[in-house]
Motif scaffolding. Structure first.
Motif, PDB file in Angstrom:
ATOM      1  N   LEU A 108       0.789  -1.168   0.043  1.00  0.00           N
ATOM      2  CA  LEU A 108      -0.030   0.011   0.118  1.00  0.00           C
ATOM      3  C   LEU A 108       0.735   1.207  -0.021  1.00  0.00           C
ATOM      4  O   LEU A 108       2.219   1.116  -0.059  1.00  0.00           O
ATOM      5  CB  LEU A 108      -0.850  -0.091   1.170  1.00  0.00           C
ATOM      6  N   SER A 109       0.204   2.512  -0.079  1.00  0.00           N
ATOM      7  CA  SER A 109       1.043   3.566   0.340  1.00  0.00           C
ATOM      8  C   SER A 109       1.507   3.774   1.499  1.00  0.00           C
ATOM      9  O   SER A 109       1.036   3.304   2.402  1.00  0.00           O
ATOM     10  CB  SER A 109       0.004   4.779  -0.342  1.00  0.00           C
ATOM     11  N   THR A 110       2.597   4.794   1.573  1.00  0.00           N
ATOM     12  CA  THR A 110       3.041   5.252   2.802  1.00  0.00           C
ATOM     13  C   THR A 110       1.800   5.896   3.690  1.00  0.00           C
ATOM     14  O   THR A 110       1.842   5.661   4.957  1.00  0.00           O
ATOM     15  CB  THR A 110       4.133   6.221   2.666  1.00  0.00           C
ATOM     16  N   ALA A 111       1.014   6.461   3.020  1.00  0.00           N
ATOM     17  CA  ALA A 111      -0.126   7.084   3.867  1.00  0.00           C
ATOM     18  C   ALA A 111      -0.990   5.986   4.385  1.00  0.00           C
ATOM     19  O   ALA A 111      -1.428   6.147   5.421  1.00  0.00           O
ATOM     20  CB  ALA A 111      -1.207   8.071   3.027  1.00  0.00           C
ATOM     21  N   GLY A 112      -1.215   4.933   3.792  1.00  0.00           N
ATOM     22  CA  GLY A 112      -2.033   3.981   3.913  1.00  0.00           C
ATOM     23  C   GLY A 112      -1.322   3.066   5.272  1.00  0.00           C
ATOM     24  O   GLY A 112      -2.346   2.849   5.914  1.00  0.00           O
ATOM     25  N   TYR A 113      -0.264   2.848   5.093  1.00  0.00           N
ATOM     26  CA  TYR A 113       0.438   2.342   6.340  1.00  0.00           C
ATOM     27  C   TYR A 113       0.344   3.151   7.576  1.00  0.00           C
ATOM     28  O   TYR A 113       0.322   2.722   8.513  1.00  0.00           O
ATOM     29  CB  TYR A 113       1.957   1.812   6.086  1.00  0.00           C
ATOM     30  N   ASN A 114       0.366   4.635   7.323  1.00  0.00           N
ATOM     31  CA  ASN A 114       0.547   5.343   8.445  1.00  0.00           C
ATOM     32  C   ASN A 114      -1.106   5.234   9.101  1.00  0.00           C
ATOM     33  O   ASN A 114      -0.866   5.274  10.354  1.00  0.00           O
ATOM     34  CB  ASN A 114       0.509   6.787   7.941  1.00  0.00           C
ATOM     35  N   LYS A 115      -2.007   5.124   8.298  1.00  0.00           N
ATOM     36  CA  LYS A 115      -3.196   4.782   8.874  1.00  0.00           C
ATOM     37  C   LYS A 115      -3.446   3.511   9.689  1.00  0.00           C
ATOM     38  O   LYS A 115      -4.117   3.393  10.654  1.00  0.00           O
ATOM     39  CB  LYS A 115      -4.354   5.012   7.958  1.00  0.00           C
ATOM     40  N   LEU A 116      -2.571   2.559   9.045  1.00  0.00           N
ATOM     41  CA  LEU A 116      -2.617   1.024   9.914  1.00  0.00           C
ATOM     42  C   LEU A 116      -1.697   1.097  10.946  1.00  0.00           C
ATOM     43  O   LEU A 116      -1.265   0.194  11.373  1.00  0.00           O
ATOM     44  CB  LEU A 116      -2.273   0.083   8.856  1.00  0.00           C
ATOM     45  N   GLY A 117      -0.999   2.194  11.416  1.00  0.00           N
ATOM     46  CA  GLY A 117      -0.295   2.349  12.724  1.00  0.00           C
ATOM     47  C   GLY A 117       1.116   2.353  12.174  1.00  0.00           C
ATOM     48  O   GLY A 117       1.925   2.043  13.353  1.00  0.00           O
ATOM     49  N   LEU A 118       1.557   2.405  11.088  1.00  0.00           N
ATOM     50  CA  LEU A 118       3.190   1.955  10.877  1.00  0.00           C
ATOM     51  C   LEU A 118       3.745   3.363  10.117  1.00  0.00           C
ATOM     52  O   LEU A 118       3.387   3.801   9.128  1.00  0.00           O
ATOM     53  CB  LEU A 118       3.123   0.909   9.580  1.00  0.00           C
ATOM     54  N   PRO A 119       4.759   3.920  10.613  1.00  0.00           N
ATOM     55  CA  PRO A 119       5.218   4.994  10.281  1.00  0.00           C
ATOM     56  C   PRO A 119       6.223   4.846   9.062  1.00  0.00           C
ATOM     57  O   PRO A 119       6.623   3.746   8.633  1.00  0.00           O
ATOM     58  CB  PRO A 119       6.124   5.602  11.339  1.00  0.00           C
ATOM     59  N   GLY A 120       6.784   5.741   8.616  1.00  0.00           N
ATOM     60  CA  GLY A 120       7.513   5.734   7.345  1.00  0.00           C
ATOM     61  C   GLY A 120       8.598   4.727   7.321  1.00  0.00           C
ATOM     62  O   GLY A 120       9.262   4.124   6.538  1.00  0.00           O
ATOM     63  N   ASP A 121       9.272   4.723   8.566  1.00  0.00           N
ATOM     64  CA  ASP A 121      10.291   3.826   8.648  1.00  0.00           C
ATOM     65  C   ASP A 121      10.179   2.263   9.431  1.00  0.00           C
ATOM     66  O   ASP A 121      11.270   1.580   9.546  1.00  0.00           O
ATOM     67  CB  ASP A 121      11.487   4.302  10.013  1.00  0.00           C
ATOM     68  N   MET A 122       8.857   1.912   9.092  1.00  0.00           N
ATOM     69  CA  MET A 122       8.412   0.502   9.661  1.00  0.00           C
ATOM     70  C   MET A 122       7.571  -0.084   8.459  1.00  0.00           C
ATOM     71  O   MET A 122       6.611  -0.891   8.681  1.00  0.00           O
ATOM     72  CB  MET A 122       7.602   0.547  10.865  1.00  0.00           C
ATOM     73  N   LEU A 123       7.637   0.312   7.305  1.00  0.00           N
ATOM     74  CA  LEU A 123       6.849  -0.084   6.176  1.00  0.00           C
ATOM     75  C   LEU A 123       7.401  -1.668   5.797  1.00  0.00           C
ATOM     76  O   LEU A 123       8.430  -1.952   6.140  1.00  0.00           O
ATOM     77  CB  LEU A 123       7.166   0.631   4.959  1.00  0.00           C
ATOM     78  N   PRO A 124       6.270  -2.415   5.748  1.00  0.00           N
ATOM     79  CA  PRO A 124       6.602  -3.895   5.492  1.00  0.00           C
ATOM     80  C   PRO A 124       7.426  -4.109   4.348  1.00  0.00           C
ATOM     81  O   PRO A 124       8.243  -5.075   4.338  1.00  0.00           O
ATOM     82  CB  PRO A 124       5.213  -4.500   5.170  1.00  0.00           C
ATOM     83  N   GLY A 125       7.762  -3.260   3.038  1.00  0.00           N
ATOM     84  CA  GLY A 125       8.275  -3.326   2.136  1.00  0.00           C
ATOM     85  C   GLY A 125      10.068  -3.102   2.433  1.00  0.00           C
ATOM     86  O   GLY A 125      10.851  -3.439   1.502  1.00  0.00           O
ATOM     87  N   GLN A 126      10.207  -2.787   3.571  1.00  0.00           N
ATOM     88  CA  GLN A 126      11.515  -2.437   3.936  1.00  0.00           C
ATOM     89  C   GLN A 126      12.261  -3.379   4.759  1.00  0.00           C
ATOM     90  O   GLN A 126      12.460  -3.246   6.066  1.00  0.00           O
ATOM     91  CB  GLN A 126      11.572  -1.116   4.733  1.00  0.00           C
ATOM     92  N   ASN A 127      11.918  -4.804   4.394  1.00  0.00           N
ATOM     93  CA  ASN A 127      12.514  -5.932   4.820  1.00  0.00           C
ATOM     94  C   ASN A 127      11.812  -6.121   6.007  1.00  0.00           C
ATOM     95  O   ASN A 127      12.718  -6.842   7.211  1.00  0.00           O
ATOM     96  CB  ASN A 127      14.159  -5.981   4.626  1.00  0.00           C
ATOM     97  N   LEU A 128      10.775  -5.728   6.297  1.00  0.00           N
ATOM     98  CA  LEU A 128       9.946  -6.201   7.402  1.00  0.00           C
ATOM     99  C   LEU A 128       8.612  -7.004   7.411  1.00  0.00           C
ATOM    100  O   LEU A 128       7.629  -6.702   8.046  1.00  0.00           O
ATOM    101  CB  LEU A 128       9.409  -4.537   8.172  1.00  0.00           C
ATOM    102  N   THR A 129       8.983  -8.097   6.447  1.00  0.00           N
ATOM    103  CA  THR A 129       7.838  -8.891   6.351  1.00  0.00           C
ATOM    104  C   THR A 129       8.464 -10.312   6.507  1.00  0.00           C
ATOM    105  O   THR A 129       9.317 -10.566   6.439  1.00  0.00           O
ATOM    106  CB  THR A 129       7.448  -8.885   4.702  1.00  0.00           C
TER     107      THR A 129
END
Length: 523
Positions: A108-129
C-alpha cells in the motif's frame, strides 16, 4: 507526557462512547472477560452391595455403542477454533499484511500504512515482512510474536494461512461474524458436544451468528474454564466405591438386566420398541461415559502435561494467573481431542484506541500466545486445526507516534475505523504445510489474500463478496473449511441460498488444496 498503556486486563472506557449497558458493551470494553452438563445415570441406589452386582465385563461395549449410535471419535472433520476479539482489534497491516490486487505483498502507500499504525520507517516493504507461517505478517506483529513464542519449529513449518479484506461495523451487536453453526452444518461434530463457546450466548461468542445457519439443537455449550470442562460429565456415586473397570462392569450389568426385563414386558405404548431402545441406550451411554471419562484427568486441561507444566504450552504460573489462558486451554482441549466439533474463544478489551499504542500491543501479544497455544497443542496431539480470527470493526491511527517501550515507535490508535477491517485463518496440518490453489506463484499469492485494499488502506468493497457483507464472510470461511476436506463442490447443497457466486468465483475464493490428514482427526 506520554500516556502509559493500560494493564492487559484493565477495562477501556472512551469519553466519546456511551456508557456500557449491554453484555456486548461490557465485553468490548474489557469489563467482562470474553454449562451444560452431560450426566451418567446415578446407579448407586440400584444395588445393596454394588461390588457384587454382576461385575463381569461383557467385553462387548463397543458393539453396544454402535447399536446406540454412540460415536467416540467425533465426525472425523478437521477441528475448528475461532477467536472473537471483541471491540474492534487491528488485524490488517500491523499484524497480518493486506495488500492490493496482486496479494499481500502488493504494498500500500506510505499514507495507507500510516493509517494502519506504521510510520515511514516501519513499512513492510523495508525488509519487515515475515512469512514463517506461510501467511505474510509484519515482522513486528504482536500476533506473530505470540504465535512463534508458543510453537516449536516443526509446528511452524506445517502452518499456512490466508487473510480476508473485510470491513464490518464498529461497536455493534449486529455483526453476524461467528461461524460455529456454519461449521457444524458442514459436518463438524464432537463425541460429547457439537459446539462450544466461552460466552453464554446463542453463538457462544461476542458476535452473533448468521440467522440462516442457526440450529437451536446445536446451541454452543458455554465453556470458559477447566471446571466447565470437567463438569461436562457426571458419572454419579459409583466411582466413590469402585475403580473405573469395576464401575464400567456394573453399568454394563445394569444394561443387561434392564434389557432382559424390558424384553419380558410391554410398555403399553404403540411404539414399544422405540421406548425400550431409548431406555436401553440410556444405560449404554452411562457405561460409555464411565469407560471414557471415569478418570477425571481425562478431560481436565490443567492435568494435561501438553497444556500445563514445564513441557506444556503454558507454564503453571501462567495458567494459574491468566484467565484468558485457562479459557483458551479449556476450548482447545475439547475441540482438538474431538470432544467438541468446533469452539470460539472470545477475548474482550480490543476497543483499544486509547491515545497510545502500548495497550493494543500488549493485548495483541496475549491473543497471539493463545492462538499459538492452540496450534502447538494440535501439533502435539497429531491433529490438523483450522484457526480463524475476526473482530467487530477495526481501528486507525492519525500518525502520532508512541515511542514508549511498549509503543516501540508505532502510530497511536486514535479511533475506530471499519474500513481497515480484516479477518484471517491459519491451518495446521501434521503431514505438511497446506498447498495453495493456483498453478503459478502469482496466482497462489492472489489466492492467499481474498479481496484487497486500496492504496489508502481502505477495503475495496467490490473486491470480493466478503469485503462488505459479514454474512458472506462467514460463507467464505465455511467454503474454505469444506475445501480442506475436498468438499467444496457440495457447498451449494450445504448453503442453499449461498451468495458467493458461480463456480468460477467459488474457485477464486478457495485458498487451499484439500489436506491429506487421514481419517482419525476428531477423537
Amino acid at each position: 507526557m506520554k500516556k502509559r498503556p493500560f494493564h492487559v486486563d484493565a477495562p477501556i472506557l472512551h469519553s466519546n462512547h456511551s456508557k456500557p449497558v449491554s453484555r456486548r458493551d461490557f465485553i468490548a470494553s474489557g469489563l467482562k472477560t470474553g454449562a451444560h452438563v452431560i450426566g451418567g445415570l446415578s446407579v448407586f441406589s440400584l444395588f445393596a452391595n454394588p461390588t457384587k452386582a454382576f461385575a463381569e465385563l461383557s467385553g462387548d461395549l463397543q458393539t453396544l455403542r454402535q447399536s446406540c449410535g454412540i460415536n467416540v471419535q467425533g465426525a472425523g472433520k478437521i477441528p475448528f477454533i475461532a477467536f472473537d476479539l471483541a471491540g474492534g482489534a487491528n488485524i490488517a497491516g500491523s499484524n497480518v499484511l493486506v495488500g492490493g490486487l496482486r496479494g499481500q505483498q502488493d504494498f500500500l502507500s506510505t499514507a495507507g500504512y500510516n493509517k494502519l499504525g506504521l510510520p515511514g520507517d516501519m513499512l513492510p516493504g523495508q525488509n519487515l515482512t515475515n512469512t514463517d507461517l506461510g501467511l505474510a505478517f509484519h515482522s513486528d506483529s504482536q500476533f506473530l510474536r505470540g504465535i512463534l513464542e508458543r510453537c516449536n519449529t516443526t509446528t511452524v513449518e506445517n502452518i499456512n494461512g490466508a487473510v480476508i479484506a473485510a470491513r464490518s461495523e464498529n461497536d455493534t451487536a449486529n455483526n453476524p461474524h461467528n461461524p460455529m453453526y456454519a461449521i457444524a452444518k458442514a459436518g463438524a461434530d464432537g463425541s460429547l458436544l457439537s459446539l462450544i463457546g466461552s460466552r453464554n450466548t446463542d453463538s457462544g461468542a461476542n458476535s452473533m451468528a448468521p440467522l440462516d445457519f442457526i440450529d437451536p439443537n446445536k446451541r454452543p455449550t458455554k465453556v470458559d474454564r477447566p471446571s466447565d470442562v470437567t463438569g461436562l460429565v457426571d458419572i454419579g456415586d459409583l466411582f466413590a466405591l469402585l475403580d473405573q473397570q469395576d464401575a464400567v462392569a456394573v453399568m454394563e450389568s445394569i444394561q443387561r438386566i434392564s434389557a432382559q426385563k424390558l424384553n419380558k414386558v410391554s410398555t403399553g405404548i404403540s411404539r414399544d420398541e422405540v421406548i425400550k431402545d431409548l431406555i436401553n441406550c440410556g444405560y449404554v451411554k452411562s457405561a460409555d461415559l464411565a469407560d471414557r471419562f471415569g478418570d477425571s484427568s481425562t478431560l481436565d486441561p490443567a492435568a494435561d502435561p501438553d497444556i500445563v507444566g514445564t513441557a506444556g504450552v503454558f507454564s503453571s504460573d501462567e495458567f494459574l494467573n491468566d484467565r484468558e489462558f485457562q479459557k483458551t486451554a479449556s476450548i482447545m482441549k475439547l475441540v482438538v481431542n474431538g470432544y467438541a466439533g468446533a469452539g470460539t474463544v472470545t477475548m474482550g478489551g480490543f476497543d483499544y484506541h486509547t491515545g497510545e499504542r502500548g495497550t493494543g500491543e500488549l493485548r495483541d501479544l496475549r491473543a497471539g500466545r493463545c492462538m499459538g497455544a492452540c496450534l502447538e497443542y494440535a501439533a502435539r496431539k497429531g491433529k490438523p486445526l483450522m484457526l480463524y480470527v475476526y473482530s467487530d470493526g477495526s481501528v486507525a491511527s492519525n500518525g502520532r507516534i508512541d515511542d514508549s517501550e511498549e509503543g516501540r515507535g508505532k502510530g497511536e490508535w486514535t479511533g475506530d475505523n471499519s474500513s481497515t477491517g480484516a479477518a484471517f485463518f491459519l491451518v495446521y496440518n501434521p503431514t505438511g504445510r497446506a498447498n495453495l490453489m493456483g498453478s503459478s506463484i502469482e496466482d497462489q499469492l492472489r489466492h492467499q489474500q481474498i479481496g484487497f485494499m486500496r492504496p489508502d488502506a481502505s477495503v475495496e468493497t467490490a473486491s470480493s463478496p466478503a469485503a462488505n457483507n459479514v454474512n458472506l464472510l462467514v460463507q467464505t470461511v465455511l467454503l474454505n473449511y469444506m475445501a480442506l476436506h475436498g468438499e467444496q463442490a457440495n457447498f451449494a447443497n450445504v448453503v442453499t441460498n449461498q451468495g458467493l457466486g458461480n463456480a468460477a468465483m467459488l474457485d477464486r475464493l478457495t485458498v487451499f488444496q484439500p489436506l491429506d490428514f487421514g481419517t482419525d482427526v476428531q477423537g
